[in-house]
Each structure stands twice: as structure tokens, then as C-alpha cells.
Motif scaffolding. Structure first.
Motif, PDB file in Angstrom:
ATOM      1  N   ASP A  16     -26.105  29.952-110.449  1.00  0.00           N
ATOM      2  CA  ASP A  16     -25.811  29.513-109.085  1.00  0.00           C
ATOM      3  C   ASP A  16     -24.376  29.883-108.693  1.00  0.00           C
ATOM      4  O   ASP A  16     -23.688  29.105-108.024  1.00  0.00           O
ATOM      5  CB  ASP A  16     -26.012  28.002-108.971  1.00  0.00           C
ATOM      6  CG  ASP A  16     -27.464  27.625-108.747  1.00  0.00           C
ATOM      7  OD1 ASP A  16     -28.271  28.537-108.514  1.00  0.00           O
ATOM      8  OD2 ASP A  16     -27.780  26.416-108.789  1.00  0.00           O
TER       9      ASP A  16
ATOM     10  N   GLY B 218     -21.069  19.328-101.283  1.00  0.00           N
ATOM     11  CA  GLY B 218     -20.863  20.454-100.369  1.00  0.00           C
ATOM     12  C   GLY B 218     -20.762  20.025 -98.921  1.00  0.00           C
ATOM     13  O   GLY B 218     -19.932  20.541 -98.165  1.00  0.00           O
TER      14      GLY B 218
ATOM     15  N   PRO C 150     -27.668  20.276-109.073  1.00  0.00           N
ATOM     16  CA  PRO C 150     -27.558  21.172-107.918  1.00  0.00           C
ATOM     17  C   PRO C 150     -27.698  20.431-106.598  1.00  0.00           C
ATOM     18  O   PRO C 150     -27.044  20.796-105.610  1.00  0.00           O
ATOM     19  CB  PRO C 150     -28.709  22.160-108.148  1.00  0.00           C
ATOM     20  CG  PRO C 150     -28.890  22.185-109.629  1.00  0.00           C
ATOM     21  CD  PRO C 150     -28.640  20.775-110.063  1.00  0.00           C
TER      22      PRO C 150
ATOM     23  N   ARG D 164     -24.394  18.699-105.941  1.00  0.00           N
ATOM     24  CA  ARG D 164     -23.397  19.737-105.644  1.00  0.00           C
ATOM     25  C   ARG D 164     -23.536  20.255-104.217  1.00  0.00           C
ATOM     26  O   ARG D 164     -22.547  20.339-103.478  1.00  0.00           O
ATOM     27  CB  ARG D 164     -23.547  20.882-106.642  1.00  0.00           C
ATOM     28  CG  ARG D 164     -22.621  22.064-106.412  1.00  0.00           C
ATOM     29  CD  ARG D 164     -23.117  23.287-107.175  1.00  0.00           C
ATOM     30  NE  ARG D 164     -24.442  23.704-106.694  1.00  0.00           N
ATOM     31  CZ  ARG D 164     -25.282  24.445-107.412  1.00  0.00           C
ATOM     32  NH1 ARG D 164     -24.971  24.830-108.636  1.00  0.00           N
ATOM     33  NH2 ARG D 164     -26.459  24.785-106.897  1.00  0.00           N
ATOM     34  N   ASP D 165     -24.755  20.565-103.817  1.00  0.00           N
ATOM     35  CA  ASP D 165     -24.972  21.238-102.534  1.00  0.00           C
ATOM     36  C   ASP D 165     -25.128  20.277-101.360  1.00  0.00           C
ATOM     37  O   ASP D 165     -24.535  20.488-100.295  1.00  0.00           O
ATOM     38  CB  ASP D 165     -26.217  22.127-102.622  1.00  0.00           C
ATOM     39  CG  ASP D 165     -26.109  23.174-103.720  1.00  0.00           C
ATOM     40  OD1 ASP D 165     -24.964  23.579-104.036  1.00  0.00           O
ATOM     41  OD2 ASP D 165     -27.153  23.568-104.266  1.00  0.00           O
ATOM     42  N   ASP D 166     -25.935  19.220-101.551  1.00  0.00           N
ATOM     43  CA  ASP D 166     -26.304  18.358-100.428  1.00  0.00           C
ATOM     44  C   ASP D 166     -25.417  17.142-100.255  1.00  0.00           C
ATOM     45  O   ASP D 166     -25.495  16.456 -99.234  1.00  0.00           O
ATOM     46  CB  ASP D 166     -27.763  17.901-100.585  1.00  0.00           C
ATOM     47  CG  ASP D 166     -28.735  19.064-100.521  1.00  0.00           C
ATOM     48  OD1 ASP D 166     -28.350  20.105 -99.960  1.00  0.00           O
ATOM     49  OD2 ASP D 166     -29.858  18.934-101.035  1.00  0.00           O
TER      50      ASP D 166
ATOM     51  N   ARG E 288     -18.981  28.886-103.022  1.00  0.00           N
ATOM     52  CA  ARG E 288     -18.796  28.211-101.731  1.00  0.00           C
ATOM     53  C   ARG E 288     -18.098  26.857-101.925  1.00  0.00           C
ATOM     54  O   ARG E 288     -17.209  26.498-101.149  1.00  0.00           O
ATOM     55  CB  ARG E 288     -20.142  28.034-101.039  1.00  0.00           C
ATOM     56  CG  ARG E 288     -20.704  29.309-100.450  1.00  0.00           C
ATOM     57  CD  ARG E 288     -21.715  29.010 -99.356  1.00  0.00           C
ATOM     58  NE  ARG E 288     -22.896  28.339 -99.892  1.00  0.00           N
ATOM     59  CZ  ARG E 288     -24.020  28.960-100.234  1.00  0.00           C
ATOM     60  NH1 ARG E 288     -24.101  30.282-100.120  1.00  0.00           N
ATOM     61  NH2 ARG E 288     -25.049  28.289-100.687  1.00  0.00           N
ATOM     62  N   ILE E 289     -18.529  26.116-102.940  1.00  0.00           N
ATOM     63  CA  ILE E 289     -17.899  24.820-103.220  1.00  0.00           C
ATOM     64  C   ILE E 289     -16.421  25.015-103.552  1.00  0.00           C
ATOM     65  O   ILE E 289     -15.541  24.315-103.026  1.00  0.00           O
ATOM     66  CB  ILE E 289     -18.614  24.106-104.380  1.00  0.00           C
ATOM     67  CG1 ILE E 289     -20.037  23.713-103.990  1.00  0.00           C
ATOM     68  CG2 ILE E 289     -17.817  22.869-104.825  1.00  0.00           C
ATOM     69  CD1 ILE E 289     -20.127  22.608-102.976  1.00  0.00           C
TER      70      ILE E 289
ATOM     71  N   LYS F 292     -23.421  29.643-104.901  1.00  0.00           N
ATOM     72  CA  LYS F 292     -23.239  28.272-104.398  1.00  0.00           C
ATOM     73  C   LYS F 292     -21.958  27.664-104.958  1.00  0.00           C
ATOM     74  O   LYS F 292     -21.240  26.946-104.251  1.00  0.00           O
ATOM     75  CB  LYS F 292     -24.450  27.429-104.765  1.00  0.00           C
ATOM     76  CG  LYS F 292     -25.719  27.876-104.048  1.00  0.00           C
ATOM     77  CD  LYS F 292     -26.911  27.019-104.440  1.00  0.00           C
ATOM     78  CE  LYS F 292     -28.165  27.471-103.694  1.00  0.00           C
ATOM     79  NZ  LYS F 292     -29.360  26.658-104.067  1.00  0.00           N
TER      80      LYS F 292
END
Length: 310
Positions: free
Chosen positions: A276, A239, A231, A234-236, A282-283, A279
């Protein structure tokens, strides 16, 4: 024409070197390029230009001879040329065609940053791409290369298909074709990149690494979905990069064994069974904005290559 033989001989006599350098004198005074240079520039040269420039003349003839004999030279890859400098004889070095070709190839290679990628990727050429089962993908690739203009947004490709069907090779062909137009591409092997970014946490260089790649003209994520799910990555990392490229309208490519739908499911899996989906959505929204999904079919190229070499 100035009598190079007499003038150089007088100079060598003065230095008491004529006996030692008789062969040098003969070589220099009979060199056709030296004679042609003096003939063409006699009105520009000072009266003592030959004596003062004897060392330059010898260097010129000697370096030419080394090149002809494939020996190591003073300036490898460069050819000597006589010039007039302030009414005296001087020498300059110009790159040979082989040197110019090698420099051009090196400059092109520098435009494709393909660390951790196989050799066939770096040598990929769209002209050699087998279109069987891959017609749409090849057509889309050729259209992108032909139409792409720096500063104008062009949607990249999300290439999906089974292992070995030629997704990565096609991306390499696109990168090399763009390099011919002096357009830089950075290719990230996502599983390797995710490990490198995790390791970058220890020296606090995550943002530095992100900033280094997020604004390149062409960015390729190879084998996305092949990394160990994280995660944080993926996010920081992913993303952040995708958000920047979407905002700046920068061309971005992907390859994956997963369809976009399956990649979304992969991205939605959180820690300890957590969902998730938000999230992941969004990706995927960023990926779908940046790239068009194209499925590649056909036989395993790797097996074909192995078969040809056996």
C-alpha cells in the motif's frame, strides 16, 4: 450611624424572640463589618432597613463565622458581602481567592483533553523538561508556544525517539503552556484511539467522532505507529483527519518510536502482504506538511523517575 442594637432588639421583642436570640443580637450588633457597612451606607438605607434586613445581617455574620472556623457554609468557596438593594440590606456571595484559583485551574484543565494519558503528561511543564540530549526538541517546543497565533498556520512537531526519552512529556508541556493562553488541545493516544474507532463502527458513530476532534486548535497524535496496522483506520480515519487539518492549516503534533521513514514503511503494509505504498505516501505527505521531524535522544525518563523513588 443607625443604632443597630436598639432597632434589632425592638424587632426581636416584637417577635417575642429576644430571649432566644440574645446571643445573635450581641454577635450582629458588635460585628465590625456590619457596623462599617451601616456607617458607610446610612444615607442610602431606609429607616426600617435594619429591622427588615435582620435576617440578612444574621446570615452574613453567621456565614463569616463558619468560614473562619472551617465549617460547611451555605455557598462553599464564596464569601458573603453586604450590599444595599432598593434602600434595604441584602447579601451577595463572592468567590474566595481559593475558589477563584480552583476555578481557574479547572478551566485550564478543561482546555487539555488528555483521556488515556498518564498523570505525568497532565502535570508536564516545559520548565521542568530535562534538555540533556533534547535541546533541539525543547527549543522547537518553546518557539512554537511563543509564536503560535490562533488562525495562523504553525507547523507542529513530529517527535521521534526511543521509548521513554520524553516525547509524550514534552507534548504535555506544550499543551499545558498553550492552556495558559486559553488554547485548547486534544491528545489522542493512537493505539487506544484506533480501538475506540473500530468499536464505533457498531453504533455508526465514526464520522461523529471524527468531526468532534478534526477541527480543534491543537491536535496531538501520541504513539502513532504503535497501533495494530489497519488499512481502514489509516485511510478512513487518520487520512480523513489529516486531510482536513492540512486543508484548514491547523497545528498538529505527533510522537512515535518510528522515524518518519519507518512510519511510512509501517503504513505501506497492507492486508495479506499487499503493498500500500501509494496510500502510505499520501498519509506521510500530510504528516510532513503538518509537522517537522525532530529526533529526541537521552536517557529513559521513566527509569530516572523510578530510580529517584527507590
Amino acid at each position: 450611624m443607625k443604632e443597630i442594637g436598639k432597632e434589632l432588639a425592638a424587632y426581636l421583642d416584637q417577635k417575642r424572640l429576644r430571649a432566644s436570640y440574645a446571643s445573635i443580637l450581641h454577635k450582629v450588633e458588635n460585628d465590625p463589618d456590619v457596623r462599617a457597612f451601616l456607617q458607610a451606607n446610612q444615607s442610602k438605607l431606609a429607616t426600617d432597613a435594619v429591622s427588615k434586613g435582620s435576617a440578612k445581617l444574621y446570615e452574613f455574620v453567621n456565614e463569616k463565622e463558619k468560614i473562619a472556623n472551617n465549617q460547611e457554609t451555605f455557598a462553599p468557596g464564596y464569601y458573603p458581602r453586604l450590599i444595599v438593594n432598593n434602600h434595604l440590606i441584602d447579601i451577595t456571595y463572592e468567590p474566595q481567592p481559593e475558589k477563584m484559583a480552583a476555578d481557574a485551574a479547572a478551566a485550564k484543565d478543561a482546555l487539555v483533553d488528555a483521556a488515556n494519558m498518564p498523570k505525568d503528561f497532565k502535570d508536564a511543564n516545559l520548565r521542568d523538561y530535562d534538555p540533556a540530549g533534547r535541546e533541539q526538541a525543547l527549543s522547537e517546543a518553546l518557539s512554537f508556544v511563543a509564536d503560535y497565533q490562533p488562525g495562523q498556520f504553525s507547523q507542529g512537531l513530529y517527535l521521534t525517539g526511543n521509548y521513554g526519552v520524553g516525547k509524550t512529556y514534552l507534548l504535555g508541556g506544550i499543551a499545558n503552556a498553550l492552556a495558559d493562553r486559553h488554547i485548547r488541545t486534544v491528545i489522542l493516544h493512537v493505539p487506544t484511539f484506533s480501538v475506540e474507532m473500530r468499536d464505533a463502527i457498531s453504533d455508526n458513530s465514526v464520522l461523529k467522532r471524527i468531526h468532534r476532534i478534526q477541527d480543534v486548535p491543537i491536535l496531538v497524535f501520541d504513539d502513532i505507529g504503535g497501533e495494530t496496522l489497519s488499512p481502514w483506520f489509516r485511510d478512513d480515519v487518520l487520512g480523513v483527519i489529516l486531510q482536513y487539518r492540512m486543508q484548514e492549516r491547523l497545528a498538529t503534533f505527533f510522537s512515535s518510536n518510528l522515524s518518519m521513514k519507518n512510519l511510512q514503511e509501517f503504513m505501506a503494509a497492507g492486508r495479506n502482504g499487499q503493498d500500500d505504498s501509494l496510500k502510505a505516501n499520501r498519509i506521510m505527505a500530510r504528516i510532513k506538511f503538518l509537522a517537522k521531524e525532530v529526533n529526541i535522544e537521552g536517557p529513559d525518563r521513566r527509569q530516572q523517575i523510578v530510580g529517584r523513588t527507590n
